[in-house]
Design a protein around this motif. Structure first.
Motif, PDB file in Angstrom:
ATOM      1  N   UNK A 139       0.856  -1.187   0.000  1.00 48.53           N
ATOM      2  CA  UNK A 139       0.000   0.000   0.000  1.00 48.53           C
ATOM      3  C   UNK A 139       0.891   1.236   0.000  1.00 48.53           C
ATOM      4  N   UNK A 140       0.691   2.118  -0.957  1.00 45.50           N
ATOM      5  CA  UNK A 140       1.413   3.385  -0.958  1.00 45.50           C
ATOM      6  C   UNK A 140       0.787   4.351   0.032  1.00 45.50           C
ATOM      7  N   UNK A 167       2.338  -4.953   4.371  1.00 46.04           N
ATOM      8  CA  UNK A 167       1.576  -5.330   5.561  1.00 46.04           C
ATOM      9  C   UNK A 167       0.758  -6.588   5.272  1.00 46.04           C
ATOM     10  N   UNK A 168       0.263  -7.255   6.324  1.00 46.95           N
ATOM     11  CA  UNK A 168      -0.616  -8.416   6.107  1.00 46.95           C
ATOM     12  C   UNK A 168      -1.826  -8.043   5.259  1.00 46.95           C
ATOM     13  N   UNK A 169      -2.339  -9.018   4.528  1.00 44.60           N
ATOM     14  CA  UNK A 169      -3.445  -8.770   3.598  1.00 44.60           C
ATOM     15  C   UNK A 169      -4.687  -8.240   4.295  1.00 44.60           C
ATOM     16  N   UNK A 172      -5.779  -2.913   8.114  1.00 44.62           N
ATOM     17  CA  UNK A 172      -6.608  -1.740   7.859  1.00 44.62           C
ATOM     18  C   UNK A 172      -5.717  -0.559   7.491  1.00 44.62           C
ATOM     19  N   UNK A 173      -6.341   0.520   7.041  1.00 43.93           N
ATOM     20  CA  UNK A 173      -5.578   1.725   6.710  1.00 43.93           C
ATOM     21  C   UNK A 173      -4.897   2.303   7.940  1.00 43.93           C
ATOM     22  N   UNK A 174      -5.482   2.083   9.111  1.00 47.61           N
ATOM     23  CA  UNK A 174      -4.830   2.524  10.342  1.00 47.61           C
ATOM     24  C   UNK A 174      -3.530   1.766  10.568  1.00 47.61           C
ATOM     25  N   UNK A 175      -3.557   0.450  10.341  1.00 45.62           N
ATOM     26  CA  UNK A 175      -2.343  -0.347  10.491  1.00 45.62           C
ATOM     27  C   UNK A 175      -1.332  -0.036   9.403  1.00 45.62           C
ATOM     28  N   UNK A 176      -1.818   0.303   8.224  1.00 42.58           N
ATOM     29  CA  UNK A 176      -0.923   0.703   7.136  1.00 42.58           C
ATOM     30  C   UNK A 176      -0.167   1.969   7.525  1.00 42.58           C
ATOM     31  N   UNK A 177      -0.878   2.942   8.081  1.00 43.59           N
ATOM     32  CA  UNK A 177      -0.237   4.186   8.493  1.00 43.59           C
ATOM     33  C   UNK A 177       0.798   3.925   9.578  1.00 43.59           C
ATOM     34  N   UNK A 178       0.480   3.039  10.514  1.00 42.30           N
ATOM     35  CA  UNK A 178       1.411   2.726  11.594  1.00 42.30           C
ATOM     36  C   UNK A 178       2.674   2.061  11.069  1.00 42.30           C
ATOM     37  N   UNK A 179       2.581   1.391   9.914  1.00 37.77           N
ATOM     38  CA  UNK A 179       3.744   0.719   9.347  1.00 37.77           C
ATOM     39  C   UNK A 179       4.750   1.697   8.744  1.00 37.77           C
ATOM     40  N   UNK A 180       4.325   2.919   8.417  1.00 32.92           N
ATOM     41  CA  UNK A 180       5.236   3.864   7.765  1.00 32.92           C
ATOM     42  C   UNK A 180       5.455   5.140   8.575  1.00 32.92           C
ATOM     43  N   UNK A 229      11.805   0.691   9.400  1.00 33.00           N
ATOM     44  CA  UNK A 229      12.179  -0.648   9.832  1.00 33.00           C
ATOM     45  C   UNK A 229      11.585  -0.899  11.211  1.00 33.00           C
ATOM     46  N   UNK A 230      10.807  -1.946  11.315  1.00 32.65           N
ATOM     47  CA  UNK A 230      10.234  -2.289  12.609  1.00 32.65           C
ATOM     48  C   UNK A 230      11.315  -2.920  13.489  1.00 32.65           C
ATOM     49  N   UNK A 231      11.551  -2.441  14.706  1.00 33.44           N
ATOM     50  CA  UNK A 231      12.609  -2.978  15.554  1.00 33.44           C
ATOM     51  C   UNK A 231      12.365  -4.440  15.892  1.00 33.44           C
ATOM     52  N   UNK A 232      13.438  -5.211  15.935  1.00 28.51           N
ATOM     53  CA  UNK A 232      13.374  -6.634  16.254  1.00 28.51           C
ATOM     54  C   UNK A 232      13.930  -6.863  17.653  1.00 28.51           C
ATOM     55  N   UNK A 233      13.497  -7.926  18.324  1.00 24.92           N
ATOM     56  CA  UNK A 233      13.965  -8.180  19.693  1.00 24.92           C
ATOM     57  C   UNK A 233      15.473  -8.301  19.807  1.00 24.92           C
TER      58      UNK A 233
END
Length: 283
Positions: A139-140, A167-169, A172-180, A229-233
């Motif tokens: 998603x752009x 993001x997972x299929x 939601x658009x809220x989760x999309x925004x949180x990814x970027x 980049x999402x932080x990893x443990x």
């Protein structure tokens, strides 16, 4: 009820037989005086209604984040391509499909006239270099923090960004925004993105839209940046060290065998010393 005709002076001032010789000669003068007094306007009556307040040049509006999605232009439009369309649902309720572009804009404008992002990159522009993955979608996302005139006077908006979210299929658009980006919300409404605007106001109502905010938008250039980049443990930047896998099974076996050998040898020596030398007797 009396009629609206003028009444003779005799009806206003009754003349008795005893007073008529004195008053009758004065009737013409009294008539003139009566007419003059009747023509003098009475005192002005104060207005009891409050005049309505004059509206500002640009009217009231709202300072807030607004949510858009790209769609194909009308088939009748000669300039084919994409255009921004406001979304009438909250971002939690929207499940965008692969190839969609979400747009966010911070603006001060009338509630029924939201302004879209000032740039129009396509999905290919944003996600063309991002490979898809099974079970995920691309998603752009365009985030336009608006002009300085759109936000609080003591805050400077960052430059617009465009990022591709993988993001997972079912996201939601809220989760999309949180990814970027890093949004904050209140009751399902986005209040700030990347801490802009600062403060705790969410969808602030303004009594009058500033002239600068009411002026037309200028198009802006935007560069596509890599997604966050999402932080990893095990990521040291996250403050955690990578977990220690520990010794291998083979190493533990060798160490255990060594311990058994040492303990066994020590016991044999102890028994030998306690029992003394062994003497053989020949027959």
């Amino acid at each position: 009820m009396t009629s609206g005709r003028a009444r003779p002076l005799e009806e206003v001032i009754p003349l008795s037989s005893s007073s008529s010789p004195v008053i009758r000669p004065l009737l013409p003068s009294l008539g003139v005086a009566f007419l003059v007094l009747a023509s003098v306007p009475g005192p002005a009556v104060a207005e009891t209604t409050t005049p309505s307040p004059s509206e500002s040049a640009h009217g009231a509006g709202q300072r807030s984040w607004v949510f858009f999605s790209q769609k194909d232009k009308d088939a009748k439009d000669k300039d084919k391509g994409q255009e921004w369309a406001p979304v009438d649902k909250g971002p939690y309720s929207v499940i965008p499909a692969e190839g969609t572009v979400d747009g966010w804009r911070f603006v001060t404008a009338p509630k029924d006239q939201p302004r879209p992002p000032r740039t129009q990159p396509t999905f290919a522009d944003i996600c063309g270099k991002t490979a898809g993955e099974a079970g995920k979608k691309r998603i752009g996302v365009v985030v336009d923090y608006g002009r300085k005139s759109d936000g609080p006077s003591d805050a400077t908006p960052p430059s617009p960004i465009a990022r591709c979210a993988l993001v997972p299929s079912s996201a939601s658009s809220s989760q999309v925004l949180t990814a970027v980006a890093q949004p904050t919300d209140d009751g399902g409404r986005v209040c700030a993105i990347d801490n802009y605007p600062p403060g705790k106001n969410c969808a602030e109502t303004v009594a009058s839209i500033p002239t600068a905010a009411a002026s037309p938008d200028d198009k802006v250039d935007i560069s596509v940046s890599a997604p966050l980049e999402q932080p990893k443990p095990e990521d040291p930047q996250n403050g955690d060290q990578a977990p220690n896998p520990g010794p291998s099974k083979r190493t533990l076996t060798v160490v255990a065998a060594g311990i058994v050998a040492v303990v066994g040898g020590s016991a044999w020596l102890w028994r030998r010393r306690k029992g003394g030398p062994t003497v053989s007797h020949e027959q």
